[in-house]
Design an enzyme around this catalytic site. Structure first.
Site, PDB file in Angstrom:
ATOM      1  CB  THR A 115      -0.963  -0.005   1.196  1.00  0.00           C
ATOM      2  OG1 THR A 115      -0.231  -0.222   2.413  1.00  0.00           O
ATOM      3  CG2 THR A 115      -2.019  -1.087   1.034  1.00  0.00           C
ATOM      4  CE  LYS A 148       0.385  -3.402   3.474  1.00  0.00           C
ATOM      5  NZ  LYS A 148      -0.323  -2.472   4.444  1.00  0.00           N
ATOM      6  CB  THR A 188      -1.388  -1.640   9.729  1.00  0.00           C
ATOM      7  OG1 THR A 188      -2.471  -1.861   8.862  1.00  0.00           O
ATOM      8  CG2 THR A 188      -0.424  -0.788   9.054  1.00  0.00           C
ATOM      9  CD  GLU A 241       1.997   5.140   6.355  1.00  0.00           C
ATOM     10  OE1 GLU A 241       1.253   4.437   5.653  1.00  0.00           O
ATOM     11  OE2 GLU A 241       1.592   5.861   7.272  1.00  0.00           O
ATOM     12  CG  ASN A 276      -0.728   8.365   7.670  1.00  0.00           C
ATOM     13  OD1 ASN A 276      -1.381   7.349   7.491  1.00  0.00           O
ATOM     14  ND2 ASN A 276       0.583   8.345   7.898  1.00  0.00           N
TER      15      ASN A 276
END
Length: 412
Positions: A162, A188, A199, A284, A407
């Site tokens: 993602t 992932k 996640t 991220e 985000n």
């Protein structure tokens, strides 16, 4: 490739190429269904040519996604032949339709593979709250099943990404009982990373023969020491899943009594830890990979709790991003962990540089030295509690401006 590892039982475990399809009898491939905004692979299929023992570990988030409900249900009979997974849409908080869609993915995959739908695990990752575009997914499944190959693992690993910036794969082989055994994996994860687990999706395959009960026990240990030791942003996902399939085609039989001596537990631990660390390093917006190490605690649970509290502190994480050796935030986070501590006994180090001795800072000269450590991409923060003999590590990142940007427009 990562270095070779030798377990305490002197089993030589060496890296090999192949990822999820490195073990005998496993095939994979991926297709683009336009679930995501870009025309890239977003649906993958992993297949075992023979029935495989299976075990899974799942999110503890109570807002659990439909694929988790399906896969947990079918693992009551822990034999699988396939995993179908999509990215771009989590199929979470989608009600009865979402549950029907998850089952439909298993049904259509099973029909294409000539197996039972109860032998197909389903996984999804992506945006929460939107229905799956089944009109684009279902037509792709027959062709995906026909195109399965030993070389399709790399594309499958890309299909589950993602916000990941790179695919995450690993594979190893070793000898046990005169037989060559392989283990392969792909994962992932980049954001919403926090135990339990993160996640993330992770799929592990092996050609060892392991009964489901032993496999579940081995997977729990591996996950506890890897995926449950990482955090990026402190948010727990609705879709976390780690699955392992063991099809036995190597002929090597692994039992509870030889989990260690056979090298299997070490190999599984190595695969899971390697993937977990790759997830944190790809966090991220992350600019730092930081190990929070607690030493000399009363017990391991206390050490994990304190290290995790420090690793999840936004004040600590923003200081890491700003390369500020603000040890007071580390001390405050340790004190807020709920674990009884003696602040006047605590020492804090940035790599080998002491910053705090017996609860007191060592001054600006040491802060300047620690500042040089903070400019590195990877380093260790050690908190010595001086209360016992236990220790633990949690792996984390800084919290950057890019994390906010990623985000802020994830769905746009």
């Amino acid at each position: 490739m990562p270095p070779q590892v030798r377990s305490r039982h002197r089993t030589l475990i060496k890296p090999v190429r192949g990822g999820i399809t490195a073990p005998a009898g496993f095939l994979a491939n991926a297709a683009a269904c336009r679930i995501k905004k870009v025309d890239k692979p977003d649906l993958c299929l992993i297949f075992s040519e023979v029935p495989a023992s299976a075990a899974g570990v799942f999110t503890r988030n109570r807002a659990v996604a439909a694929p988790i409900l399906w896969t947990r249900k079918i693992l009551q009979r822990p034999i699988l032949r396939a995993v179908i997974a999509n990215s771009g849409n989590a199929n979470a908080c989608t009600g009865l339709k979402g549950r029907h869609d998850a089952e439909a993915m298993a049904l259509h995959a099973a029909a294409a593979l000539s197996i039972r739908k109860q032998e197909v695990a389903v996984a999804s990752t992506g945006v929460i709250g939107l229905p799956l575009p089944m009109d684009r997914i279902i037509p792709k499944i027959p062709g995906l099943a026909k195109s399965l190959s030993r070389s399709g693992g790399a594309l499958a690993a890309r299909a589950i990404m993602t916000t990941d910036t790179r695919p995450k794969t690993a594979s190893f082989e070793w000898m046990t009982g005169g037989r060559k055994v392989r283990i392969g994996a792909m994962a992932k994860g980049s954001g919403m990373i926090h135990p339990d687990m993160a996640t993330m999706l992770a799929f592990v395959t092996t050609d060892a023969a392991v009964n489901p009960q032993t496999l579940a026990s081995a997977l729990k240990e591996a996950v506890d020491e890897s995926f449950n030791r990482i955090t990026v942003d402190g948010d727990m996902s609705t879709n976390d899943m780690v699955l392992v399939l063991a099809n036995g085609l190597s002929g090597a039989r692994i039992h509870k009594r030889n989990l260690l001596s056979s090298g299997f537990q070490q190999a599984l631990n190595q695969v899971c830890l390697g993937l977990a660390l790759s997830i944190v390093k790809d966090g991220e917006g992350a600019t730092k990979f930081v190990t929070i190490r607690t030493l000399h605690g009363k017990n391991k649970k206390d050490c994990i709790t304190i290290a995790r509290k420090i690793a999840c502190s936004n004040l600590v994480k923003t200081a890491l991003f700003g390369e500020d050796a603000n040890w007071g935030r580390i001390m405050a986070a340790a004190g807020a962990s709920g674990v009884p501590i003696h602040p006047e006994k605590i020492d804090i180090f940035f790599d080998e540089i002491p910053m705090v001795r017996r609860g007191e800072g060592l001054g600006t000269r040491q802060e300047k030295k620690a500042g040089r450590i903070l400019r590195k991409k990877e380093f260790v923060i050690t908190v010595d509690l001086h209360m016992g003999t236990s220790s633990a590590e949690i792996y984390t990142t800084d919290l950057s401006l890019d994390y906010v940007k990623i985000n802020a427009d994830y769905r746009s």
